[in-house]
Design a protein around this motif. Structure first.
Motif, PDB file in Angstrom:
ATOM      1  N   PRO A 163       2.932  21.314   2.435  1.00  0.00           N
ATOM      2  CA  PRO A 163       3.524  19.991   2.237  1.00  0.00           C
ATOM      3  C   PRO A 163       2.733  19.163   1.228  1.00  0.00           C
ATOM      4  N   LEU A 164       3.472  18.403   0.429  1.00  0.00           N
ATOM      5  CA  LEU A 164       2.823  17.460  -0.473  1.00  0.00           C
ATOM      6  C   LEU A 164       2.515  16.164   0.258  1.00  0.00           C
ATOM      7  N   GLN A 165       1.452  15.520  -0.171  1.00  0.00           N
ATOM      8  CA  GLN A 165       1.102  14.192   0.317  1.00  0.00           C
ATOM      9  C   GLN A 165       0.985  13.251  -0.876  1.00  0.00           C
ATOM     10  N   LEU A 166       1.200  11.963  -0.616  1.00  0.00           N
ATOM     11  CA  LEU A 166       0.999  10.939  -1.628  1.00  0.00           C
ATOM     12  C   LEU A 166      -0.401  10.374  -1.453  1.00  0.00           C
ATOM     13  N   LEU A 167      -1.156  10.318  -2.535  1.00  0.00           N
ATOM     14  CA  LEU A 167      -2.503   9.747  -2.500  1.00  0.00           C
ATOM     15  C   LEU A 167      -2.471   8.424  -3.236  1.00  0.00           C
ATOM     16  N   THR A 168      -2.896   7.356  -2.555  1.00  0.00           N
ATOM     17  CA  THR A 168      -2.896   6.019  -3.156  1.00  0.00           C
ATOM     18  C   THR A 168      -4.249   5.354  -2.971  1.00  0.00           C
ATOM     19  N   ILE A 232      -7.142   6.360  -9.393  1.00  0.00           N
ATOM     20  CA  ILE A 232      -6.184   6.008  -8.336  1.00  0.00           C
ATOM     21  C   ILE A 232      -6.745   4.896  -7.461  1.00  0.00           C
ATOM     22  N   ALA A 233      -8.037   4.956  -7.161  1.00  0.00           N
ATOM     23  CA  ALA A 233      -8.657   3.929  -6.311  1.00  0.00           C
ATOM     24  C   ALA A 233      -8.647   2.565  -6.974  1.00  0.00           C
ATOM     25  N   ASP A 234      -8.778   2.531  -8.307  1.00  0.00           N
ATOM     26  CA  ASP A 234      -8.917   1.263  -9.025  1.00  0.00           C
ATOM     27  C   ASP A 234      -7.622   0.740  -9.623  1.00  0.00           C
ATOM     28  N   PRO A 236      -3.803  -0.264  -8.819  1.00  0.00           N
ATOM     29  CA  PRO A 236      -2.784  -0.480  -7.778  1.00  0.00           C
ATOM     30  C   PRO A 236      -1.429   0.118  -8.099  1.00  0.00           C
ATOM     31  N   ALA A 237      -1.103   0.287  -9.391  1.00  0.00           N
ATOM     32  CA  ALA A 237       0.242   0.756  -9.752  1.00  0.00           C
ATOM     33  C   ALA A 237       0.367   2.270  -9.766  1.00  0.00           C
ATOM     34  N   LEU A 238      -0.725   2.995  -9.582  1.00  0.00           N
ATOM     35  CA  LEU A 238      -0.689   4.446  -9.691  1.00  0.00           C
ATOM     36  C   LEU A 238      -0.898   5.127  -8.343  1.00  0.00           C
ATOM     37  N   ALA A 239      -0.201   6.244  -8.168  1.00  0.00           N
ATOM     38  CA  ALA A 239      -0.432   7.151  -7.036  1.00  0.00           C
ATOM     39  C   ALA A 239      -0.378   8.564  -7.598  1.00  0.00           C
ATOM     40  N   THR A 240      -0.701   9.536  -6.776  1.00  0.00           N
ATOM     41  CA  THR A 240      -0.623  10.929  -7.219  1.00  0.00           C
ATOM     42  C   THR A 240      -0.203  11.811  -6.055  1.00  0.00           C
ATOM     43  N   PHE A 241       0.267  13.003  -6.365  1.00  0.00           N
ATOM     44  CA  PHE A 241       0.593  13.995  -5.339  1.00  0.00           C
ATOM     45  C   PHE A 241      -0.572  14.963  -5.200  1.00  0.00           C
ATOM     46  N   MET A 242      -0.760  15.454  -3.985  1.00  0.00           N
ATOM     47  CA  MET A 242      -1.672  16.576  -3.780  1.00  0.00           C
ATOM     48  C   MET A 242      -1.236  17.352  -2.552  1.00  0.00           C
TER      49      MET A 242
END
Length: 311
Positions: A163-168, A232-234, A236-242
């Protein structure tokens, strides 16, 4: 140099007579004589002096004997080095922190007696070529992307749907969600600088974005996972999949969130590839282990591209 002739020379020395050496080697005495004569011709020296008591080593024969024995030992080592199971099982896991590496760690825990050589190859063409040449025994990949069928002789089996997760980051609009639907991700910027055109994971994320109207950006240089986590930590407008099984560690101050994706859950289809003619006995053990521990695929509420091979 003819190793049979060298072996015959040593046999004569150890047996003391041509006749006894012939019996030990299961050949005729005439064949022994011919082999010794051919060896002496190749070396340009006489190895034996024929006496009424039998053959006796000349000075040259005495000098050659230890080297002849070492030649035979080297030949035995050479043969042993390629006997099935005599070398480590070489498996490509793509990268050290991804699910395939975890699968191999699980296999090693279950079979510590099997020696492993884990390698990391980037693209599927390199991996398939290595399988075909025997440079590796197995590889974990997502197959089969349309237009890129596996070559004849390469077998595959689907072993894990991850499964993919969203990392924010901590202030992302979705950071407080316990889960997020795929539809809710539309309009959010998902940044994945590690996507390389032509790879199987690029094909996967292209299809995912097209299926659900997502914005997946692969812009900018890829400085590795640490730089990705910092950004991603810094931002707010970005997220990534992992992947759910991707192992990452980040500073506590980053406050990153790993959020399950649902309705449906995109899963990445990991398959094991190997060459059908590969005789390494540990390959069968690896396949059996993965078959026993593999998760089901095509489960309700999940999504994979149409091209992902079935189990």
């Amino acid at each position: 140099m003819d190793l049979d002739a060298v072996r015959t020379f040593v046999a004569v020395v150890e047996a003391g007579r041509f006749q006894d050496a012939a019996a030990d080697l299961s050949i005729t005495q005439q064949a022994v004589s011919k082999r010794i004569a051919a060896l002496e011709k190749d070396l340009g020296v006489r190895l034996f002096t024929r006496t009424p008591r039998g053959p006796e080593l000349t000075i040259d024969g005495q000098a050659f004997l230890p080297h002849a024995r070492e030649l035979l030992r080297a030949a035995e080592r050479a043969v042993a080095s390629v006997l099935p199971g005599s070398r480590p099982l070489r498996v490509d896991v793509i990268a050290s922190r991804v699910a395939a590496s975890g699968l191999m760690r699980g296999f090693h825990r279950a079979h510590p007696e099997i020696e492993l050589d884990v390698v990391m190859l980037f693209d599927i063409e390199t991996a398939v070529a290595a399988l075909s040449s025997g440079a590796i025994d197995a590889s974990f990949r997502a197959v089969a992307v349309p237009g890129r069928p596996l070559p004849e002789g390469i077998a595959s089996v689907r072993v894990l749907d991850e499964p993919l997760q969203l990392l924010t980051g901590p202030v992302h609009a979705l950071a407080s969600a316990r889960s997020v639907t795929v539809a809710r991700l539309a309009g959010h910027r998902i940044w994945m600088p590690g996507i390389v055109p032509g790879t199987e994971w690029a094909a996967y994320y292209d299809d995912l974005a097209a299926e659900f109207g997502l914005t997946i950006e692969a812009t900018g240089p890829n400085f590795g996972s640490d730089a990705l986590l910092d950004t991603i930590a810094d931002t707010p407008a970005l997220a990534t999949f992992m992947g759910e099984q991707t192992r990452l560690v980040w500073p506590a101050g980053h406050g990153l969130r790993r959020i399950p994706v649902t309705d449906p859950t995109p899963v990445y289809p990991h398959s094991l590839l190997w060459h059908r003619a590969n005789p390494h006995p540990a390959l069968a053990s690896l396949r059996a282990h993965l078959a026993a521990t593999a998760t089901g695929h095509g489960a309700a509420g999940t999504w994979t591209p149409d091209w992902a091979i079935p189990r």
